[in-house]
Scaffold this motif. Structure first.
Motif, mmCIF file in Angstrom:
data_model
loop_
_atom_site.group_PDB
_atom_site.id
_atom_site.type_symbol
_atom_site.label_atom_id
_atom_site.label_comp_id
_atom_site.label_asym_id
_atom_site.label_seq_id
_atom_site.Cartn_x
_atom_site.Cartn_y
_atom_site.Cartn_z
ATOM 1 N N UNK A 1 15.373 49.124 1.102
ATOM 2 C CA UNK A 1 16.391 48.101 0.842
ATOM 3 C C UNK A 1 16.876 47.404 2.106
ATOM 4 N N UNK A 2 17.008 48.142 3.205
ATOM 5 C CA UNK A 2 17.467 47.531 4.457
ATOM 6 C C UNK A 2 16.443 46.553 5.025
ATOM 7 N N UNK B 1 18.885 43.601 5.457
ATOM 8 C CA UNK B 1 19.291 43.619 6.851
ATOM 9 C C UNK B 1 19.930 44.947 7.195
ATOM 10 N N UNK B 2 20.260 45.121 8.467
ATOM 11 C CA UNK B 2 20.782 46.410 8.924
ATOM 12 C C UNK B 2 21.763 46.182 10.073
ATOM 13 N N UNK B 3 22.707 47.092 10.218
ATOM 14 C CA UNK B 3 23.642 47.049 11.334
ATOM 15 C C UNK B 3 23.072 47.845 12.506
ATOM 16 N N UNK B 4 23.034 47.225 13.678
ATOM 17 C CA UNK B 4 22.465 47.843 14.879
ATOM 18 C C UNK B 4 23.552 47.951 15.940
ATOM 19 N N UNK B 5 23.589 49.112 16.627
ATOM 20 C CA UNK B 5 24.605 49.326 17.653
ATOM 21 C C UNK B 5 24.222 48.585 18.934
ATOM 22 N N UNK B 6 25.146 47.768 19.430
ATOM 23 C CA UNK B 6 24.959 47.019 20.673
ATOM 24 C C UNK B 6 25.642 47.789 21.793
ATOM 25 N N UNK B 7 24.830 48.297 22.736
ATOM 26 C CA UNK B 7 25.395 49.118 23.811
ATOM 27 C C UNK B 7 26.274 48.307 24.755
ATOM 28 N N UNK B 8 25.968 47.030 24.916
ATOM 29 C CA UNK B 8 26.782 46.210 25.819
ATOM 30 C C UNK B 8 28.187 45.984 25.281
ATOM 31 N N UNK C 1 14.086 47.137 -5.445
ATOM 32 C CA UNK C 1 14.285 46.077 -6.430
ATOM 33 C C UNK C 1 15.770 45.883 -6.720
ATOM 34 N N UNK C 2 16.498 46.998 -6.831
ATOM 35 C CA UNK C 2 17.927 46.912 -7.165
ATOM 36 C C UNK C 2 18.725 46.278 -6.031
ATOM 37 N N UNK C 3 18.189 46.345 -4.799
ATOM 38 C CA UNK C 3 18.893 45.730 -3.677
ATOM 39 C C UNK C 3 18.965 44.221 -3.830
ATOM 40 N N UNK C 4 18.045 43.668 -4.620
ATOM 41 C CA UNK C 4 18.030 42.221 -4.835
ATOM 42 C C UNK C 4 18.952 41.786 -5.977
ATOM 43 N N UNK D 1 26.033 43.452 0.248
ATOM 44 C CA UNK D 1 26.956 44.440 0.768
ATOM 45 C C UNK D 1 26.160 45.423 1.608
ATOM 46 N N UNK D 2 26.395 45.397 2.924
ATOM 47 C CA UNK D 2 25.681 46.257 3.865
ATOM 48 C C UNK D 2 26.703 47.039 4.677
#
Length: 330
Positions: free
Chosen positions: A85-86, A90-97, A126-129, A139-140
């Protein structure tokens, strides 16, 4: 499923914008005007399309040509059994800066999204769509993101290869405004296509004739197309008849009634009319309703299809008079 053609009115004059769009798409797709018009109708309604056909008939090219014609952003998702699904949302990524999480949008964040071979994706993917198709948002990680406006999903599936596939559930099928098939081209059209492909890719010839802002304005104009009260009753009679049909286990929902009204409005708009006539409804009933029906096991065993049932209802349910339908006389 091919788009049905109602009898044209002598006063019908195709909308100039629509003719320009169809003309551009026909540079890439030869001899499939009815299917192109069906996609245009879905564009005008802001609805989603399920393209079911064998490989190699131009499903992906049709979607890319439409997106290019209206100047919209386009993304393609190749569905496979290991797609997560991600990978779609899309996905949340940690930004070290910055020390914070940043959201990296997935391919669904576009105006026109092609989910190729959607039935190969797992039910979880499929359900993610579903939220994207119905609510036009994602909703992420507990955060809600609005999708670009306008948004349209076109999904393809192969009707002959079922190994490793996951059939789309009825709840998801109900989210698609139309289900259409392109079918094999006629020999003369296939010869013409070979001539075009010999020199360059047909998509190179397609030009944008519409801005996204104009697309949104056309969608607003379609909503203003008059639907007489008698025609709303006719639409409901068609859909409710599927719920009591002896060969149907699951009939069309009220969402189907709404979808048929919107599709009929777009059909009338494409023909240059400001009001819906019964032929608009009859022309759109098959691609709007048939894929929403689940047949009884006995009906399937005897070779009956949803298409034949919808055609039977169209032929037997009384049609309102054009005079009343046009809104000129009650």
């Amino acid at each position: 499923m091919q788009l049905g053609r109602g009898a044209p009115s002598p006063f019908d004059r195709p909308h100039p914008f629509i003719e320009r769009i169809v003309h551009q798409v026909e540079k890439a797709i030869v001899g499939k005007r009815e299917s192109i018009e069906a996609v245009v109708i879905a564009f005008l309604c802001g609805g989603h399309i399920l393209l079911e056909d064998v490989p190699g008939v131009g499903k992906t090219m049709l979607v890319r040509a439409m997106a290019k014609t209206v100047g919209a952003s386009f993304k393609r998702i190749q569905c496979t059994s290991d797609l997560l699904p991600s990978d779609v949302t899309g996905v949340s990524v940690y930004n070290q800066r910055s020390g914070e999480f940043e959201f990296r949008p997935g391919p669904v964040m576009a105006n026109v999204v092609l989910a190729d071979e959607m039935n190969r994706a797992s039910p979880k993917t499929q359900s993610a769509l579903l939220e994207a198709m119905e609510e036009k948002q994602l909703t992420v990680d507990g955060e809600t993101c609005l999708l670009p406006e306008p948004f349209m999903l076109l999904a393809t599936q192969n009707p002959v290869e079922h190994e490793g596939t996951y059939p789309l559930p009825e709840a998801q099928l109900d989210r698609f405004l139309l289900k259409i098939r392109l079918g094999y081209p006629e020999e003369r059209h296939e010869v013409e296509l070979l001539g075009r492909l010999q020199e360059r890719h047909p998509l190179d010839e397609v030009r944008a004739v519409l801005l996204v802002e104009e697309w949104i304005r056309l969608q607003q104009e379609v909503r203003q197309v008059l639907v007489d009260e008698t025609l709303k009753q006719y639409i409901v009679r068609l859909t409710s008849a599927t719920r009591t049909h002896p060969d149907v286990a699951l009939g069309a929902s009220p969402r189907a009634s709404y979808a048929l009204m919107r599709a009929a409005q777009a059909k009338a708009f494409c023909n240059g009319r400001s009001y819906v006539v019964p032929d608009d409804i009859k022309a759109m009933a098959l691609p709007v309703i048939a894929h929403r029906l689940a047949l009884q096991p006995d009906a399937r065993y005897t070779g009956k299809t949803a298409d034949t049932i919808v055609r039977q209802l169209i032929a037997t349910i009384p049609v309102p008079t054009v005079q009343a339908a046009s809104g000129r006389t009650s």
